[in-house]
Scaffold this motif. Sequence first.
Motif, PDB file in Angstrom:
ATOM      1  N   SER A  46      -4.955  -2.131 -12.267  1.00 35.26           N
ATOM      2  CA  SER A  46      -5.378  -2.046 -13.668  1.00 35.26           C
ATOM      3  C   SER A  46      -4.292  -1.454 -14.560  1.00 35.26           C
ATOM      4  O   SER A  46      -4.536  -1.166 -15.731  1.00 35.26           O
ATOM      5  N   THR A  47      -3.101  -1.231 -14.014  1.00 34.16           N
ATOM      6  CA  THR A  47      -1.912  -0.720 -14.717  1.00 34.16           C
ATOM      7  C   THR A  47      -2.006   0.751 -15.142  1.00 34.16           C
ATOM      8  O   THR A  47      -1.115   1.255 -15.824  1.00 34.16           O
ATOM      9  N   MET A  48      -3.084   1.437 -14.727  1.00 32.57           N
ATOM     10  CA  MET A  48      -3.183   2.853 -15.115  1.00 32.57           C
ATOM     11  C   MET A  48      -2.247   3.709 -14.269  1.00 32.57           C
ATOM     12  O   MET A  48      -1.737   4.720 -14.737  1.00 32.57           O
ATOM     13  N   ASP A  49      -2.050   3.291 -13.001  1.00 29.70           N
ATOM     14  CA  ASP A  49      -1.158   4.027 -12.106  1.00 29.70           C
ATOM     15  C   ASP A  49       0.134   3.230 -11.963  1.00 29.70           C
ATOM     16  O   ASP A  49       0.109   2.048 -11.614  1.00 29.70           O
ATOM     17  N   THR A  50       1.261   3.879 -12.289  1.00 31.24           N
ATOM     18  CA  THR A  50       2.541   3.152 -12.236  1.00 31.24           C
ATOM     19  C   THR A  50       3.435   3.682 -11.120  1.00 31.24           C
ATOM     20  O   THR A  50       4.568   3.240 -10.984  1.00 31.24           O
ATOM     21  N   ASP A  51       2.893   4.619 -10.344  1.00 33.98           N
ATOM     22  CA  ASP A  51       3.718   5.268  -9.319  1.00 33.98           C
ATOM     23  C   ASP A  51       3.582   4.523  -7.989  1.00 33.98           C
ATOM     24  O   ASP A  51       2.845   4.937  -7.098  1.00 33.98           O
ATOM     25  N   TYR A  52       4.270   3.399  -7.862  1.00 34.94           N
ATOM     26  CA  TYR A  52       4.188   2.590  -6.635  1.00 34.94           C
ATOM     27  C   TYR A  52       5.452   1.753  -6.525  1.00 34.94           C
ATOM     28  O   TYR A  52       6.243   1.666  -7.472  1.00 34.94           O
ATOM     29  N   THR A  53       5.630   1.099  -5.385  1.00 39.36           N
ATOM     30  CA  THR A  53       6.725   0.125  -5.264  1.00 39.36           C
ATOM     31  C   THR A  53       6.109  -1.239  -4.986  1.00 39.36           C
ATOM     32  O   THR A  53       4.955  -1.326  -4.552  1.00 39.36           O
ATOM     33  N   GLY A  54       6.875  -2.294  -5.215  1.00 41.46           N
ATOM     34  CA  GLY A  54       6.327  -3.640  -5.110  1.00 41.46           C
ATOM     35  C   GLY A  54       6.166  -4.219  -6.494  1.00 41.46           C
ATOM     36  O   GLY A  54       6.560  -3.583  -7.482  1.00 41.46           O
ATOM     37  N   GLU A  55       5.600  -5.414  -6.596  1.00 43.36           N
ATOM     38  CA  GLU A  55       5.459  -6.034  -7.901  1.00 43.36           C
ATOM     39  C   GLU A  55       4.026  -6.456  -8.176  1.00 43.36           C
ATOM     40  O   GLU A  55       3.301  -6.856  -7.280  1.00 43.36           O
ATOM     41  N   LEU A  56       3.688  -6.374  -9.428  1.00 41.93           N
ATOM     42  CA  LEU A  56       2.361  -6.778  -9.871  1.00 41.93           C
ATOM     43  C   LEU A  56       2.530  -7.783 -11.011  1.00 41.93           C
ATOM     44  O   LEU A  56       3.293  -7.546 -11.945  1.00 41.93           O
ATOM     45  N   TYR A  57       1.848  -8.930 -10.865  1.00 45.24           N
ATOM     46  CA  TYR A  57       1.914  -9.955 -11.905  1.00 45.24           C
ATOM     47  C   TYR A  57       0.540 -10.152 -12.507  1.00 45.24           C
ATOM     48  O   TYR A  57      -0.462 -10.172 -11.793  1.00 45.24           O
TER      49      TYR A  57
END
Lengths: 420, 226
Positions: free
Chosen positions: B55-66
């Motif tokens: 849901s884009t609220m958490d940005t602390d990750y690796t990898g990609e989201l489309y």
Amino acid sequence: MTNWSVILNIAKTHLLTKMKSTVTASLGVTFGIGAYITLVSFMTGLNQMLDDLILNQTPHIHLYNEIEPSPKQPVNLYGDLEGAFNVVHSVKPKQSQRKIHNALPILDYLKKDPNVKGATPQLRIQIFYLSGSIELGGNLTGVDVMEEARISNFRDYIVSGSPEALRNLDSGILLGAGLAKKMSLGVGDRVQVSTVTGGIFPLKIVGIYQSGIADIDNIQSYANLNTVQRISGEAQNYITDINVKLNAISEAPAMAQRLEKQFGIRATDINTANAQFETGSDIRNLITYAVSITLLIVAGFGIYNILNMLIYEKMNDIAILKATGFSGRDVQLIFMSQAIIIGLIGGFLGLLIGFGLSVFIDQLPFNTEALPTITTFPVNMQFRYYVIGIVFALLSTFVAGYLPSNKAKKIDPVRIIRGT
Amino acid sequence: MMKYVLEARHIDKHFKKPVDFHVLKDISFTVRQGEFATVMGKSGSGKSTLLYILSTMDTDYTGELYLNGGLVTGKSHQILSRIRNEHIGFVFQFHYLLSEFSVLENVMLPGKKLGARTEEQIERDAREKLEMLNIGYLAEKRASRISGGEKQRVAIARALINNPTILMGDEPTGNLDSYNAENVLQIFTRLKEEQGLSLLVVTHDLDFAQRTDRIIEMEDGRIIKS
Ligand SMILES: Nc1ncnc2c1ncn2[C@@H]1O[C@H](COP(=O)(O)OP(=O)(O)O)[C@@H](O)[C@H]1O
Ligand SMILES: [Mg+2]
């Protein structure tokens, strides 16, 4: 893109549902600003009154001849003793007149100077006031009374009678209030004055002069310049003092120095003569601002606390807003708006209360012997102070709102929604 | 080619505190346009964590989201807020509403934030969504004065106000009785069927999950079946 109507609507709803806190916070600001306006108006009014009292009676530049010993004693001129250690006992003042040489040309010169608002000649002599068997020492100053009235507020200090009455009567006198009281004399009565050399002259009292400073009012009287010249047996050009009023008071020190050099006489300027009054005004201003700023800081802490509490209570709301697409900046603006709204409402109320109190104080009767022209407390109402006041209010609420709102901006919605 | 509304590629996430904990491990999956997918898994398997990232609220990750074919990973907070506002509807387990606002205002807020329509238009749309969820009569009530089941439906109406690309829910029925839970499920199904909405919903309710298009099963931070 900022959608202000949404942000302000949320801010408004928060403020309205927390009416008690809103009112408390606003009243803090109101108190600070109200106190500032009242204090600054009253204090500067007071400053101005005291300045008027002293400074307006003091010429910007005063020209006179100082009676003083020669800086170079004859022994210093004797070449054979040069470099020796000379001791001279019983130094006496140089033989010279109190009269200003070339007084009339100097006056002409001054009146042509565009910086000069006016220059008045004076003759100051020592006299005795005689009333029956009473004999009081004092000063009599010969003046060009209409010119004095034009360039200073001389008129304000004539408590009964008028400058015109003196101008119209050659043998008139404006008697010092203290003297009038001591000798039980009033306007229309006669008083006899005698000079140091012994001549006795009857003068008619055409007015009472009261400067508000008892030491002056107990000795000082005014008469026409040519009358005093006649009393003292001097010629029409015998003038001991020249008072100069400038258009810009700040020019006084430089001009005084110049005149001193140019004419070889003593010239004192108002700034040097009255440095201590500046200090007094400065201290009163300092007190005003110190008190107001203290009150505003207290109010600022109130707003800071209330916003902090509000943000703590509204954690969930903040998380929801962020989850549904409000940015951190939007959230910050919501809380900043609340601070600013509190500042505006509190500030404007403060201005109103300050204005009301100023008007009230301005109408309070304040009668004192020392200040004949003052009937109510002095209040100096200036639009400037109201602008400063509202800027103050906004500034303090802005600072107080910034920190909590910045915290709200940084709240991580995930942490709130998770409930950790 | 099939159109994906959501695509996750090799998403990894660690919690660094209190100790390093690898909570999501190489998560890759897609959600198609008009698909109703559920995520199941034991408590603690990382479902919520995943949903917060999606849901884009958490940005602390690796990898990609489309999202809708566009890369979302690495965008600024300002842009992510905008994306959430416009494209993602989110329904929480605890029906978070702004308690001081009316039901109608709650539903309208994301629409006003988007600013794409006039206030009157947004109000009309909000009432329409409330009608559709059979709670039109609650519009003027304060959000704090309605029941739990009603609140959840208001939250759904709010999630739908900007006609999002995808609706996400983190156990939206977890706190409801079976009657209300059934009601919410029916609403979701109807939204998918009538409006072609894509849904990604975390649930513990196997019954619920089995009536959706697809179940994504998670265990210990991995997708074990999708
Ligand atoms: N902020 C956090 N810091 C550390 N560990 C966390 C944090 N949030 C969640 N966890 C842990 O991550 C794991 C996954 O949590 P979560 O995604 O909520 O699981 P689920 O929603 O599937 O029950 C759990 O073991 C949880 O304890
Ligand atoms: Mg969870």
